[in-house]
Design a protein around this motif. Structure first.
Motif, PDB file in Angstrom:
ATOM      1  N   THR A 216       0.928  -1.101   0.023  1.00 36.96           N
ATOM      2  CA  THR A 216       0.171  -0.079  -0.160  1.00 36.96           C
ATOM      3  C   THR A 216       0.845   1.182   0.210  1.00 36.96           C
ATOM      4  OG1 THR A 216      -1.787  -1.155   1.251  1.00 36.96           O
ATOM      5  CG2 THR A 216      -1.638   1.107   1.186  1.00 36.96           C
ATOM      6  N   VAL A 217       1.738   1.342   0.998  1.00 35.18           N
ATOM      7  CA  VAL A 217       2.713   2.508   0.914  1.00 35.18           C
ATOM      8  C   VAL A 217       3.523   2.541   0.050  1.00 35.18           C
ATOM      9  CG1 VAL A 217       4.514   3.491   2.393  1.00 35.18           C
ATOM     10  CG2 VAL A 217       2.546   2.448   3.390  1.00 35.18           C
ATOM     11  N   ALA A 218       4.305   1.670  -0.775  1.00 34.05           N
ATOM     12  CA  ALA A 218       5.106   1.756  -2.186  1.00 34.05           C
ATOM     13  C   ALA A 218       4.236   2.248  -3.276  1.00 34.05           C
ATOM     14  CB  ALA A 218       5.734   0.241  -2.254  1.00 34.05           C
ATOM     15  N   GLU A 219       3.079   1.737  -3.433  1.00 29.88           N
ATOM     16  CA  GLU A 219       2.199   2.028  -4.531  1.00 29.88           C
ATOM     17  C   GLU A 219       1.788   3.318  -4.276  1.00 29.88           C
ATOM     18  OE1 GLU A 219      -1.159  -0.393  -4.694  1.00 29.88           O
ATOM     19  OE2 GLU A 219      -0.167  -2.116  -5.597  1.00 29.88           O
ATOM     20  N   LEU A 220       1.544   4.034  -3.078  1.00 31.41           N
ATOM     21  CA  LEU A 220       1.337   5.199  -2.859  1.00 31.41           C
ATOM     22  C   LEU A 220       2.281   6.160  -3.316  1.00 31.41           C
ATOM     23  CD1 LEU A 220      -0.688   7.785  -1.686  1.00 31.41           C
ATOM     24  CD2 LEU A 220       0.145   6.874   0.654  1.00 31.41           C
ATOM     25  N   ILE A 221       3.404   6.189  -2.841  1.00 33.20           N
ATOM     26  CA  ILE A 221       4.810   6.682  -2.775  1.00 33.20           C
ATOM     27  C   ILE A 221       5.002   6.920  -4.439  1.00 33.20           C
ATOM     28  CG2 ILE A 221       7.359   6.847  -2.677  1.00 33.20           C
ATOM     29  CD1 ILE A 221       5.621   7.483  -0.141  1.00 33.20           C
ATOM     30  N   ALA A 222       4.996   5.628  -5.025  1.00 35.84           N
ATOM     31  CA  ALA A 222       5.192   5.845  -6.487  1.00 35.84           C
ATOM     32  C   ALA A 222       4.359   6.452  -7.422  1.00 35.84           C
ATOM     33  CB  ALA A 222       5.139   4.249  -7.061  1.00 35.84           C
ATOM     34  N   ARG A 223       3.045   6.396  -6.963  1.00 36.78           N
ATOM     35  CA  ARG A 223       1.819   7.259  -7.612  1.00 36.78           C
ATOM     36  C   ARG A 223       2.218   8.626  -7.605  1.00 36.78           C
ATOM     37  NH1 ARG A 223      -2.584   5.921  -4.711  1.00 36.78           N
ATOM     38  NH2 ARG A 223      -3.823   7.988  -3.903  1.00 36.78           N
ATOM     39  N   SER A 224       2.498   9.072  -6.267  1.00 33.50           N
ATOM     40  CA  SER A 224       2.456  10.476  -5.716  1.00 33.50           C
ATOM     41  C   SER A 224       3.809  10.975  -6.288  1.00 33.50           C
ATOM     42  CB  SER A 224       2.678  10.470  -4.206  1.00 33.50           C
ATOM     43  OG  SER A 224       1.726   9.802  -3.243  1.00 33.50           O
ATOM     44  N   ASN A 225       4.875  10.304  -6.612  1.00 38.30           N
ATOM     45  CA  ASN A 225       6.143  10.725  -7.218  1.00 38.30           C
ATOM     46  C   ASN A 225       5.752  10.924  -8.935  1.00 38.30           C
ATOM     47  OD1 ASN A 225       8.361   8.925  -5.403  1.00 38.30           O
ATOM     48  ND2 ASN A 225       7.196  10.627  -4.859  1.00 38.30           N
ATOM     49  N   ARG A 226       5.072   9.905  -9.498  1.00 42.11           N
ATOM     50  CA  ARG A 226       4.682  10.186 -10.901  1.00 42.11           C
ATOM     51  C   ARG A 226       3.759  11.291 -11.183  1.00 42.11           C
ATOM     52  NH1 ARG A 226       4.170   4.377 -10.657  1.00 42.11           N
ATOM     53  NH2 ARG A 226       1.803   4.868 -10.113  1.00 42.11           N
ATOM     54  N   LEU A 227       2.787  11.641 -10.355  1.00 46.37           N
ATOM     55  CA  LEU A 227       1.915  12.712 -10.364  1.00 46.37           C
ATOM     56  C   LEU A 227       2.646  13.929 -10.161  1.00 46.37           C
ATOM     57  CD1 LEU A 227      -1.427  11.236  -8.695  1.00 46.37           C
ATOM     58  CD2 LEU A 227      -1.298  11.942 -11.113  1.00 46.37           C
ATOM     59  N   GLY A 228       3.313  14.007  -9.014  1.00 48.04           N
ATOM     60  CA  GLY A 228       4.017  15.343  -8.678  1.00 48.04           C
ATOM     61  C   GLY A 228       5.340  15.602  -9.360  1.00 48.04           C
ATOM     62  N   SER A 229       5.711  14.677 -10.079  1.00 53.66           N
ATOM     63  CA  SER A 229       7.096  15.064 -11.375  1.00 53.66           C
ATOM     64  C   SER A 229       6.747  16.011 -12.456  1.00 53.66           C
ATOM     65  CB  SER A 229       7.734  13.857 -11.421  1.00 53.66           C
ATOM     66  OG  SER A 229       7.066  12.951 -12.225  1.00 53.66           O
ATOM     67  N   ASP A 230       5.372  15.874 -12.891  1.00 51.58           N
ATOM     68  CA  ASP A 230       4.814  16.506 -14.049  1.00 51.58           C
ATOM     69  C   ASP A 230       4.032  17.782 -13.486  1.00 51.58           C
ATOM     70  OD1 ASP A 230       3.518  17.369 -16.256  1.00 51.58           O
ATOM     71  OD2 ASP A 230       2.803  15.372 -17.017  1.00 51.58           O
ATOM     72  N   PRO A 231       4.901  18.890 -13.859  1.00 54.29           N
ATOM     73  CA  PRO A 231       4.060  20.170 -13.387  1.00 54.29           C
ATOM     74  C   PRO A 231       2.757  20.389 -14.041  1.00 54.29           C
ATOM     75  CG  PRO A 231       5.599  20.619 -15.152  1.00 54.29           C
ATOM     76  CD  PRO A 231       5.929  19.170 -14.766  1.00 54.29           C
ATOM     77  N   ARG A 232       2.361  19.785 -15.099  1.00 57.95           N
ATOM     78  CA  ARG A 232       0.669  19.760 -15.440  1.00 57.95           C
ATOM     79  C   ARG A 232      -0.222  19.318 -14.772  1.00 57.95           C
ATOM     80  NH1 ARG A 232       0.767  16.692 -21.135  1.00 57.95           N
ATOM     81  NH2 ARG A 232       1.859  15.168 -19.607  1.00 57.95           N
ATOM     82  N   ASN A 233       0.333  18.348 -13.544  1.00 52.70           N
ATOM     83  CA  ASN A 233      -0.620  17.858 -12.710  1.00 52.70           C
ATOM     84  C   ASN A 233      -0.829  18.456 -11.453  1.00 52.70           C
ATOM     85  OD1 ASN A 233      -0.761  15.701 -14.665  1.00 52.70           O
ATOM     86  ND2 ASN A 233       1.122  14.510 -13.564  1.00 52.70           N
ATOM     87  N   THR A 234       0.325  19.245 -10.863  1.00 55.21           N
ATOM     88  CA  THR A 234       0.238  19.995  -9.684  1.00 55.21           C
ATOM     89  C   THR A 234       1.477  20.616  -9.337  1.00 55.21           C
ATOM     90  OG1 THR A 234      -0.739  19.704  -7.304  1.00 55.21           O
ATOM     91  CG2 THR A 234       1.164  18.223  -8.066  1.00 55.21           C
ATOM     92  N   ASN A 235       1.158  21.774  -8.646  1.00 49.87           N
ATOM     93  CA  ASN A 235       2.479  22.714  -8.331  1.00 49.87           C
ATOM     94  C   ASN A 235       3.472  22.065  -7.131  1.00 49.87           C
ATOM     95  OD1 ASN A 235      -0.502  23.991  -7.338  1.00 49.87           O
ATOM     96  ND2 ASN A 235       0.996  23.557  -5.904  1.00 49.87           N
ATOM     97  N   PHE A 236       4.534  22.519  -7.122  1.00 49.59           N
ATOM     98  CA  PHE A 236       5.522  22.189  -5.887  1.00 49.59           C
ATOM     99  C   PHE A 236       4.747  22.260  -4.794  1.00 49.59           C
ATOM    100  CE2 PHE A 236       8.498  23.126  -2.788  1.00 49.59           C
ATOM    101  CZ  PHE A 236       9.482  22.018  -3.126  1.00 49.59           C
TER     102      PHE A 236
END
Length: 679
Positions: free
Chosen positions: A6-26
């Protein structure tokens, strides 16, 4: 599902979403997952919520950045919720729902994640989503674009009630994959991590595609005559000329570090007819205006206006901005509101040139600029398909001066002694200069490492801490144009300059008869002329800022002590020592302190000694080169070898408030050489 998965999937998803500035800001948005863990007391399985903690960044999130809460206890808060007028109390209640040691501090959005009946929830701030959220007809656009798959949620301040609202939307709309939060952003959910991520991306990309396909040309209006971006070289020259002055304005209440950007999106916005109207409306997403303030200061002059005319107008605009901000505060402040934090702008926009952003450190300043760029993108999208209509000013104030926001600010660690100060150190890729740069950075300063060797300067900067802390540049201090370029690079990188360390030097150990005119000229050009050029160029910026500052000369014991076979070096060091006195007398009226440091016998780590000087001095004294440091130590009163770090300690001390009333001083760092005592 097991906790590690659960935690590993959450971290991986968060990093993918957060690494693209189209998805969210810093540092914007948050993600969560629900699963099963083990109660550390009973050993029994318990339902848990893992959610990004307060202040973290999705793109770089690690497990340590997650808050972990007992889901049963968190959901039980619904039964004791006292209502929207007292919902701030619920954030404190989250602390009593933590599992084990709890991890990171829970954010204000925790309720949204815990109360929504979905295993995985994403709350994001994509530019395209906020464009719809801030469109005047955002609700109808949402229905038109998404049908019943995405539900419109009218603006509500983040908190427990918003979590209840979205939980009810999820219950009432089983077909929905998420919602658009008016004025704010998006929330999406899924039964699996993959589904939540796919739903988030579907909302973001669908909004992007709709705006691109249906948006009108020139959403910011036609180009204003005279407001087109200047050519790059002219643009950056004007930016460098304005930067110290602007930083002084932005630091009226509290010293700030600056950041400059001239990206095409900013320049296009400032060249368009509608930019004054849109800028005055301010930003909307809470993450935006908490970092950018409610609106920027905008220069209302064409791009080719002279620097001096710009300064005159900016002085007027700055005072008007401060009065307007004070009025904004007084309109909405209540008896229990936090005190006004300062009336200076965080964003200053200069047509034809670009954007200057400010903060307590370089990262904060840079991120403020990134957030305003997000805001420009939001305005473009909203104006393309509708009319930009951010949340009401009163709501912005409620968040900017929210008690919870104030509590977060009060929890911030105490700033380091040199926080907000910007240092330019010459000859700093090695030896004494590198030690000084390292110490100043460790004490909170931003540092520019200037050296003849750009590669070594950049490597030293990276070693010290990266571009938000230090940058490395090439600089020949004997070349007036190169010196000005170094000062320009400093003010463009960090907004201005506060500390200047004249450290660049070299030495040739020769007798009078062996010293050539070329030897003499070389050493005087680097140290006497170089220090003069650096101090002169930096003084213009220091005076323009009106923030005071420090100029430090790394002179030498030889500036007052006569030794053999050393005429050119010692004479130029004496020149530097007298420059300290002369500049202290001249720059004092501007609050600029000028002091010197007189080292002696710095062998280890010294670029000068490694370049052959050590071997020649060892020969003069009749000792082996490897024993030179110990030789120097034994001739001192303290019998201690002088290291580069000892010089750095003195440089740091001279820049602190402890020496606020000291100028024209020469500090010996020589372990005690009686013949070099100042008289």
């Amino acid at each position: 599902m097991t906790t590690p998965d659960t935690v590993a999937e959450l971290i991986a998803r968060s990093n993918r979403l957060g690494s693209d500035p189209r998805n969210t800001n810093f540092a914007g948005g948050n993600t969560s997952a629900k699963g099963t863990g083990t109660d550390p007391v009973t050993g029994q399985d318990v339902d848990l919520l893992w959610v990004k903690g307060s202040g973290g960044d999705l793109g770089t999130l690690t497990e340590q950045g997650l808050a972990v809460l007992r889901l049963d206890r968190m959901r039980a808060l619904v039964d004791v919720y006292p209502g929207v007028e007292r919902e701030d109390e619920m954030v404190a209640a989250f602390d009593y729902c933590l599992h084990g040691k709890g991890g990171a501090a829970p954010s204000i959005d925790t309720a949204m994640h815990g109360l929504v009946d979905a295993a995985h929830v994403d709350h994001l701030h994509p530019d395209s989503g906020i464009a719809l959220a801030t469109a005047a007809d955002g609700e109808s656009l949402t229905q038109k674009i998404f049908g019943d798959r995405v539900v419109w949620v009218p603006w509500r301040r983040p908190g427990f009630q918003l979590g209840l609202d979205i939980a009810e939307i999820k219950r009432s709309n089983p077909q929905a994959i998420g919602c658009i939060l008016g004025g704010h952003g998006i929330t999406a959910w899924g039964d699996t991590s993959e589904q939540a991520e796919a739903n988030s991306l579907q909302i973001i990309r669908t909004a992007e595609e709709f705006i691109a396909a249906n948006g009108r040309d020139q959403p910011f209006g036609a180009e204003l005559p005279g407001y087109r971006a200047l050519p790059e070289s002219d643009r950056r020259a004007k930016a460098a000329a304005l930067a110290p002055f602007l930083r002084g304005l932005a630091s009226t209440d509290k010293a700030q570090v600056g950041h400059f950007t001239d990206t095409p999106a900013v320049l296009e916005f400032l060249a368009a007819a509608e930019h004054p109207r849109l800028a005055a409306l301010g930003t909307s997403c809470p993450d935006h205006f908490l970092r950018t303030k409610v609106k920027p200061l905008v220069l209302d002059l064409p791009a080719d206006t002279s620097v001096e005319e710009c300064k005159d107008r900016l002085t007027e605009l700055h005072e008007a901005y401060r009065e307007d901000y004070r009025a904004y505060y007084e309109r909405y402040a209540s008896a229990d509101s936090p005190a006004m934090r300062g009336a200076d702008p965080a964003i200053i926009l200069i047509p034809g040139v670009g954007m200057f952003s400010y903060g307590k450190d370089k990262q904060t300043a840079r991120v403020a600029g990134e957030f305003y760029l997000n805001a420009i993108n939001v305005m473009r999208g909203a104006e393309a398909v509708s009319t930009y209509a951010p949340i009401d000013e009163s709501e912005k104030f409620r968040i900017e001066y929210w008690a919870l926001e104030e509590a977060k600010l009060q929890r911030m660690p105490k700033p380091k002694p040199l926080a907000t100060r910007i240092a330019l150190v010459t000859g700093a890729a090695s030896g004494i200069g590198k030690a000084i740069a390292t110490r100043l950075a460790a004490e909170g300063a931003c540092v520019v490492i200037a050296d003849l060797d750009a590669g070594k300067a950049q490597a030293a900067a990276q070693e010290i801490g990266g571009s938000d802390v230090a940058i490395g540049i090439a600089a020949d201090v004997t070349d007036e144009a190169a010196v000005q370029a170094a000062v320009d690079a400093t003010v463009l990188a960090f907004g201005g300059v506060d500390i200047v360390v004249n450290n660049a030097g070299l030495s040739l150990s020769k007798s009078l008869l062996d010293t050539t005119a070329a030897d003499w000229d070389l050493q005087h050009n680097v140290m006497a002329r170089g220090s003069f050029l650096v101090s002169k160029a930096a003084a213009r910026a220091l005076i323009d800022q009106k923030l005071g500052g420090d100029i430090i000369y790394i002179s030498s014991k030889n500036s007052v002590f006569a030794g053999p076979n050393n005429i050119a070096y010692s004479a130029t060091k004496a020149d530097q020592a007298h420059q300290v006195r002369l500049l202290a007398a001249e720059l004092g009226e501007y609050g600029v302190k000028v002091n010197g440091i007189n080292p002696d016998g710095v062998v280890r780590g010294s670029g000068i000694f490694a370049g052959g000087w050590g071997a020649k001095r060892a020969a003069v004294y009749g000792v082996a080169e490897e024993d030179l440091g110990e030789f120097y130590a034994q001739r001192t009163l303290l019998k201690r070898e002088v290291l580069p770090e000892n010089i750095a300690n003195a440089a740091f001390a001279l820049c602190t408030s402890d020496f606020s009333h000291t100028t024209g001083l020469h500090v010996p760092v020589d372990a005690g050489v009686a013949a070099a005592f100042l008289r």
